[in-house]
Scaffold this active site. Structure first.
Site, PDB file in Angstrom:
ATOM      1  N   LYS A 175      -7.188 -10.775  -6.039  1.00  0.00           N
ATOM      2  CA  LYS A 175      -6.728 -10.338  -7.363  1.00  0.00           C
ATOM      3  C   LYS A 175      -6.645 -11.479  -8.373  1.00  0.00           C
ATOM      4  CE  LYS A 175      -4.858  -5.892  -6.494  1.00  0.00           C
ATOM      5  NZ  LYS A 175      -4.625  -5.778  -5.031  1.00  0.00           N
ATOM      6  N   GLU A 203       0.641  -4.059 -14.797  1.00  0.00           N
ATOM      7  CA  GLU A 203       1.307  -3.108 -13.918  1.00  0.00           C
ATOM      8  C   GLU A 203       1.170  -3.636 -12.507  1.00  0.00           C
ATOM      9  OE1 GLU A 203      -1.830  -2.989 -14.662  1.00  0.00           O
ATOM     10  OE2 GLU A 203      -2.704  -2.719 -12.666  1.00  0.00           O
ATOM     11  N   SER A 256     -10.167  -8.970   1.995  1.00  0.00           N
ATOM     12  CA  SER A 256      -9.661  -9.065   0.614  1.00  0.00           C
ATOM     13  C   SER A 256      -8.341  -9.815   0.503  1.00  0.00           C
ATOM     14  CB  SER A 256      -9.525  -7.664   0.021  1.00  0.00           C
ATOM     15  OG  SER A 256      -8.738  -6.830   0.851  1.00  0.00           O
TER      16      SER A 256
HETATM   17  C1  LIG Z   1      -4.833  -4.657  -4.310  1.00  0.00           C
HETATM   18  C2  LIG Z   1      -5.540  -4.954  -3.052  1.00  0.00           C
HETATM   19  C3  LIG Z   1      -6.640  -4.170  -2.605  1.00  0.00           C
HETATM   20  C4  LIG Z   1      -7.110  -2.943  -3.315  1.00  0.00           C
HETATM   21  O1  LIG Z   1      -7.584  -3.132  -4.608  1.00  0.00           O
HETATM   22  P1  LIG Z   1      -9.118  -3.090  -5.002  1.00  0.00           P
HETATM   23  O2  LIG Z   1      -9.076  -3.118  -6.483  1.00  0.00           O
HETATM   24  O3  LIG Z   1      -9.699  -1.832  -4.460  1.00  0.00           O
HETATM   25  O4  LIG Z   1      -9.759  -4.285  -4.405  1.00  0.00           O
HETATM   26  C5  LIG Z   1      -7.292  -4.555  -1.457  1.00  0.00           C
HETATM   27  N1  LIG Z   1      -6.904  -5.618  -0.739  1.00  0.00           N
HETATM   28  C6  LIG Z   1      -5.853  -6.380  -1.109  1.00  0.00           C
HETATM   29  C7  LIG Z   1      -5.463  -7.541  -0.261  1.00  0.00           C
HETATM   30  C8  LIG Z   1      -5.133  -6.076  -2.276  1.00  0.00           C
HETATM   31  O5  LIG Z   1      -4.087  -6.831  -2.625  1.00  0.00           O
END
Ligand SMILES: *Cc1c(COP(=O)(O)O)cnc(C)c1O
Length: 398
Positions: free
Chosen positions: A89, A111, A378
Site C-alpha cells: 500500500k 479511509e 502483498s
Molecule cells: C489492503 C491489502 C490487500 C487488498 O487490497 P488490494 O487493493 O486488493 O491489493 C491485500 N494484501 C494486503 C497485505 C493488504 O494490506
C-alpha cells in the site's frame, strides 16, 4: 487501446459517478497526474523515495521448499511484505502524496478498513509534514486498535465513523464528504484501484512497479516470462499492479483470488465474481455484492483487507474480455496457507496474501514442473498473528 478511455471507462466499467461538487477536484487531480507522469523530475523523486524510503526493488524469491512440497511448478514470491510498513500500500500512498505536494495541498485525508492503508498514509504524511485525517469505522477501530495507535504515533488524527455497519464502506463515504467540504486545501488518498476515475488508473500506475520489477527479475532468473501470475483481490491494487505490465503477454495467465469467506453458499464472503452483479458504488460501475433492491450486502472475510463489496473496474473488464481469471479461497484455506507458508519458508504472510498462497496449495499439485508461477506476497502477517492465535484456540496470546 489504452484504457481507461477519456471518460475513465474500462469498457462499460469504471466512470465518474460523483456529485457535481467533486468534478472539478477530480479533473484537477487527473491533470496533475498526467503532468507528473510526463515530468522527469517527478519520476526521479518517486524513484528516490521508492528506493531509499520504501526499500525497492523488493526481492523476487524462489520458494524452494513450498515448490518441493507441492511437487508442481516453480513458485516465486514477489516480496511486497518487505516494503516499508509491511505491504504494497505504501507504493500508492507515496505516489499520491508527492502528487498532493505538487498541487500545493496542505492536508491529506484517507479511509481505512483494517488500518493498513491508514498506516501507509499516516507514514507518508509524517514524512512530508502534511496534516492528515484518516476515517475509520468504529467497529474497525476496536478490531484494529494497534493500527489506530500507530497512526496516532505518526501524528495522524483518526476519526471514528458511527454510520451503518461502522466499517470500510461508511469510512469511504465520510472521507468523500470531508473532501467535498475541504477540496481546496485537501487531497484524498484513496487506498485501492477502485472508486471514481482517475483513482483506478492512478493507483494502478503507482502499483505497476510490482509487475515491472517482477518481469525483469524473472527474466534474469529464468530467462523467460512466467506461466501464471497469482494475486489476492480486495479492491484490486496489488493484483492489477502485478498483472498490468503483462497484459500484452497473452501467454501469461493472470489469476485473481477473491475472499470466499465462510463459503459462497453461506452468503458470507467477499467474492464479487461469485454471484455479484453490475452496479455503482462509491463513484464506479463494477461488480458488486448487492441485493435485488441494490442495497449493498454485508461481506465477510477472515482477512479485513479483502472484505469489501466492490471490485476494481479494471478487473471486471479483464474478466469480461477473458484476459484474467478469478477464483476464490475460503477462510479455512487461507488459514491453512498462512500456517503452511510459515512452516515451509519462514515467511508469515498477511491473511490477504494467504489467499494467493491457498490457490497454490490447491492447484499446484499435478501441474507440470516446467511451469513458473509468480505470486504476489502483498504483505506480512505480523498484523494478523493475534487474530490467528485466537482462531487456533490459543486465546491466551490474543
Ligand atoms: C489492503 C491489502 C490487500 C487488498 O487490497 P488490494 O487493493 O486488493 O491489493 C491485500 N494484501 C494486503 C497485505 C493488504 O494490506
Amino acid at each position: 487501446m489504452r484504457l481507461p478511455d477519456e471518460h475513465g471507462r474500462f469498457g462499460r466499467y469504471g466512470g465518474m459517478y460523483v456529485p457535481e461538487t467533486l468534478m472539478s477536484a477530480l479533473t484537477d487531480v487527473e491533470a496533475e497526474f498526467r503532468a507528473a507522469q510526463k515530468d522527469p523530475a517527478f519520476q526521479a523523486e518517486m524513484d528516490l523515495y521508492l528506493a531509499d524510503y520504501v526499500g525497492r526493488p523488493t526481492p523476487l524469491y524462489f520458494a524452494e521448499r513450498l515448490t518441493q512440497h507441492l511437487g508442481g511448478p516453480k513458485i516465486y514470491l514477489k516480496r511486497e511484505d518487505l516494503a516499508h510498513t509491511g505491504a504494497h500500500k505504501i507504493n500508492n500512498a507515496l505516489g499520491q502524496i508527492l502528487l498532493a505536494r505538487r498541487m500545493g495541498k496542505k492536508r491529506i485525508i484517507a479511509e481505512t478498513g483494517a488500518g493498513q492503508h491508514g498506516v501507509a498514509t499516516a507514514t507518508v504524511a509524517a514524512r512530508f509534514g502534511l496534516e492528515c485525517v484518516v476515517y475509520m469505522g468504529r467497529v474497525d477501530m476496536e478490531r484494529q486498535a494497534l493500527n489506530v495507535f500507530r497512526m496516532e504515533l505518526m501524528g495522524t488524527e483518526v476519526r471514528g465513523v458511527d454510520a451503518g455497519s461502522k466499517t470500510l464502506k461508511e469510512a469511504i463515504n465520510e472521507a468523500m464528504r470531508d473532501w467535498v467540504t475541504n477540496v481546496d486545501s485537501t487531497h484524498y488518498i484513496l487506498g485501492s484501484a477502485l472508486g471514481t476515475h482517475p483513482y483506478p488508473e492512478m493507483v494502478r500506475e503507482f502499483q505497476k512497479v510490482i509487475g515491472t520489477e517482477s518481469r525483469s527479475q524473472i527474466m534474469e532468473k529464468e530467462g523467460r516470462l512466467p506461466d501464471r501470475l497469482i494475486a489476492c483481490v480486495g479492491g484490486g491494487s496489488n493484483s492489477i499492479g502485478l498483472f498490468y505490465p503483462y497484459v500484452e503477454d497473452t501467454g501469461v495467465r493472470m489469476i485473481g483470488v477473491e475472499a470466499g469467506g465462510r463459503g459462497i453458499a453461506s452468503g458470507e464472503h467477499a467474492a464479487r465474481f461469485q454471484g455479484g452483479t453490475l452496479g455503482v458504488l462509491q463513484g464506479c460501475m463494477t461488480y458488486l455484492l448487492q441485493d435485488d433492491d441494490g442495497q449493498i450486502e454485508l461481506t465477510h472475510s477472515v482477512s479485513a483487507g479483502l472484505d469489501y463489496a466492490a471490485i476494481g473496474p479494471e478487473h471486471s473488464y479483464l474478466r469480461e474480455i477473458g484476459r484474467a481469471e478469478y477464483t476464490y479461497a475460503d477462510d479455512t484455506e487461507a488459514l491453512a496457507a498462512f500456517q503452511r507458508l510459515s512452516e515451509l519458508e519462514g515467511i508469515i504472510p498477511a491473511l490477504e496474501s494467504a489467499h494467493a498462497i491457498a490457490y497454490c496449495l490447491r492447484e499446484a499439485p499435478g501441474v507440470s514442473k516446467d511451469e513458473i508461477w509468480v505470486v504476489s506476497l502483498s504483505g506480512r502477517g505480523d498484523k494478523d498473528v493475534q487474530q490467528v492465535a485466537r482462531i487456533m484456540g490459543k486465546g491466551h496470546l490474543g
